[in-house]
Design a protein around this motif. Structure first.
Motif, PDB file in Angstrom:
ATOM      1  N   THR A   1      41.282  14.395  55.139  1.00 40.02           N
ATOM      2  CA  THR A   1      42.520  13.633  55.003  1.00 40.02           C
ATOM      3  C   THR A   1      43.537  14.015  56.072  1.00 40.02           C
ATOM      4  N   GLU A   2      43.733  15.297  56.277  1.00 42.53           N
ATOM      5  CA  GLU A   2      44.730  15.738  57.257  1.00 42.53           C
ATOM      6  C   GLU A   2      44.360  15.292  58.675  1.00 42.53           C
ATOM      7  N   ALA A   3      43.078  15.391  59.028  1.00 42.24           N
ATOM      8  CA  ALA A   3      42.642  14.986  60.370  1.00 42.24           C
ATOM      9  C   ALA A   3      42.847  13.486  60.588  1.00 42.24           C
ATOM     10  N   VAL A   4      42.532  12.688  59.575  1.00 41.23           N
ATOM     11  CA  VAL A   4      42.694  11.237  59.691  1.00 41.23           C
ATOM     12  C   VAL A   4      44.164  10.873  59.804  1.00 41.23           C
ATOM     13  N   LEU A   5      44.992  11.419  58.950  1.00 35.84           N
ATOM     14  CA  LEU A   5      46.420  11.088  58.977  1.00 35.84           C
ATOM     15  C   LEU A   5      47.083  11.559  60.269  1.00 35.84           C
ATOM     16  N   THR A   6      46.695  12.726  60.768  1.00 34.18           N
ATOM     17  CA  THR A   6      47.234  13.225  62.032  1.00 34.18           C
ATOM     18  C   THR A   6      46.848  12.297  63.175  1.00 34.18           C
ATOM     19  N   ALA A   7      45.593  11.863  63.190  1.00 43.88           N
ATOM     20  CA  ALA A   7      45.137  10.948  64.242  1.00 43.88           C
ATOM     21  C   ALA A   7      45.872   9.611  64.160  1.00 43.88           C
ATOM     22  N   LEU A   8      46.030   9.083  62.958  1.00 45.16           N
ATOM     23  CA  LEU A   8      46.678   7.781  62.800  1.00 45.16           C
ATOM     24  C   LEU A   8      48.172   7.831  63.114  1.00 45.16           C
ATOM     25  N   GLU A   9      48.751   9.004  63.043  1.00 46.88           N
ATOM     26  CA  GLU A   9      50.168   9.178  63.365  1.00 46.88           C
ATOM     27  C   GLU A   9      50.413   9.094  64.881  1.00 46.88           C
ATOM     28  N   ASP A  10      49.391   9.366  65.668  1.00 41.49           N
ATOM     29  CA  ASP A  10      49.504   9.428  67.124  1.00 41.49           C
ATOM     30  C   ASP A  10      49.391   8.031  67.742  1.00 41.49           C
ATOM     31  N   PRO A  11      50.394   7.580  68.497  1.00 44.08           N
ATOM     32  CA  PRO A  11      50.353   6.229  69.081  1.00 44.08           C
ATOM     33  C   PRO A  11      49.181   6.015  70.045  1.00 44.08           C
TER      34      PRO A  11
ATOM     35  N   VAL B   1      41.152   1.572  56.400  1.00 41.26           N
ATOM     36  CA  VAL B   1      41.517   2.907  55.953  1.00 41.26           C
ATOM     37  C   VAL B   1      42.380   2.724  54.712  1.00 41.26           C
ATOM     38  N   THR B   2      42.045   3.459  53.662  1.00 47.40           N
ATOM     39  CA  THR B   2      42.811   3.403  52.426  1.00 47.40           C
ATOM     40  C   THR B   2      43.399   4.778  52.148  1.00 47.40           C
ATOM     41  N   VAL B   3      44.691   4.832  51.929  1.00 47.01           N
ATOM     42  CA  VAL B   3      45.358   6.077  51.573  1.00 47.01           C
ATOM     43  C   VAL B   3      45.810   5.957  50.129  1.00 47.01           C
ATOM     44  N   SER B   4      45.423   6.951  49.318  1.00 43.61           N
ATOM     45  CA  SER B   4      45.789   6.949  47.901  1.00 43.61           C
ATOM     46  C   SER B   4      46.549   8.219  47.562  1.00 43.61           C
ATOM     47  N   LEU B   5      47.443   8.100  46.633  1.00 45.28           N
ATOM     48  CA  LEU B   5      48.218   9.238  46.170  1.00 45.28           C
ATOM     49  C   LEU B   5      48.138   9.277  44.655  1.00 45.28           C
TER      50      LEU B   5
ATOM     51  N   ASP C   1      44.667  14.178  42.272  1.00 44.83           N
ATOM     52  CA  ASP C   1      43.938  14.428  43.519  1.00 44.83           C
ATOM     53  C   ASP C   1      44.831  14.618  44.735  1.00 44.83           C
ATOM     54  N   GLY C   2      46.115  14.377  44.620  1.00 44.24           N
ATOM     55  CA  GLY C   2      46.989  14.445  45.782  1.00 44.24           C
ATOM     56  C   GLY C   2      46.739  13.252  46.683  1.00 44.24           C
ATOM     57  N   ILE C   3      46.823  13.464  47.978  1.00 44.32           N
ATOM     58  CA  ILE C   3      46.598  12.387  48.948  1.00 44.32           C
ATOM     59  C   ILE C   3      45.121  12.376  49.324  1.00 44.32           C
ATOM     60  N   THR C   4      44.505  11.209  49.239  1.00 40.35           N
ATOM     61  CA  THR C   4      43.115  11.050  49.670  1.00 40.35           C
ATOM     62  C   THR C   4      43.031   9.863  50.618  1.00 40.35           C
TER      63      THR C   4
END
Length: 124
Positions: free
Chosen positions: A24-34, A100-104, A108-111
């Motif tokens: 999750t962290e790797a995907v969100l970090t990558a998607l944050e980068d323009p 990409v689906t982000v769930s909270l 489970d927290g963020i998945t």
């Protein structure tokens, strides 16, 4: 394009397709980068080499390689070898997902989930 494609290597470290989990962290970090988002958009329709990505996204080549590596480690891009008749084989990159689906949730927290294949050849 008459080149053949062959997968290169195993699943990225952050992806377990059998269990449907991703880092999750790797995907969100990558998607944050323009720059990473630009590379993902560029590979939505067809696999591209690093040189082609550099040209289309107007990102320096060294940056392209770093971002491609980040996206591959997150499981968002797959590296394949483009086999050409002239013997000049090149690595190319294709998106591994359609959505990409982000769930909270409290439990489970963020998945993050990746679904679909962006490339019809992904079903091979």
């Amino acid at each position: 394009m008459s080149a053949q494609l062959r997968p290169k290597g195993d699943e990225p470290a952050g992806v377990d397709r059998e269990r449907g989990s991703v880092d999750t962290e790797a995907v969100l970090t990558a998607l944050e980068d323009p720059d990473c988002r630009a590379l993902l958009e560029a590979t939505a329709e067809e696999p591209l080499t690093a040189g082609e990505l550099t040209d289309r996204c107007e990102i320096p080549r060294s940056t392209t390689y770093r971002k491609v590596e980040r996206l591959a480690e997150a499981g968002l891009l797959e590296e394949r070898v483009r086999i050409s008749a002239d013997g000049k084989h090149a690595s190319e990159y294709r998106r591994t997902f359609e959505d990409v689906t982000v769930s909270l949730s409290e439990a489970d927290g963020i998945t993050v989930g990746l679904s679909g294949a962006a490339d019809p050849e992904a079903a091979d």
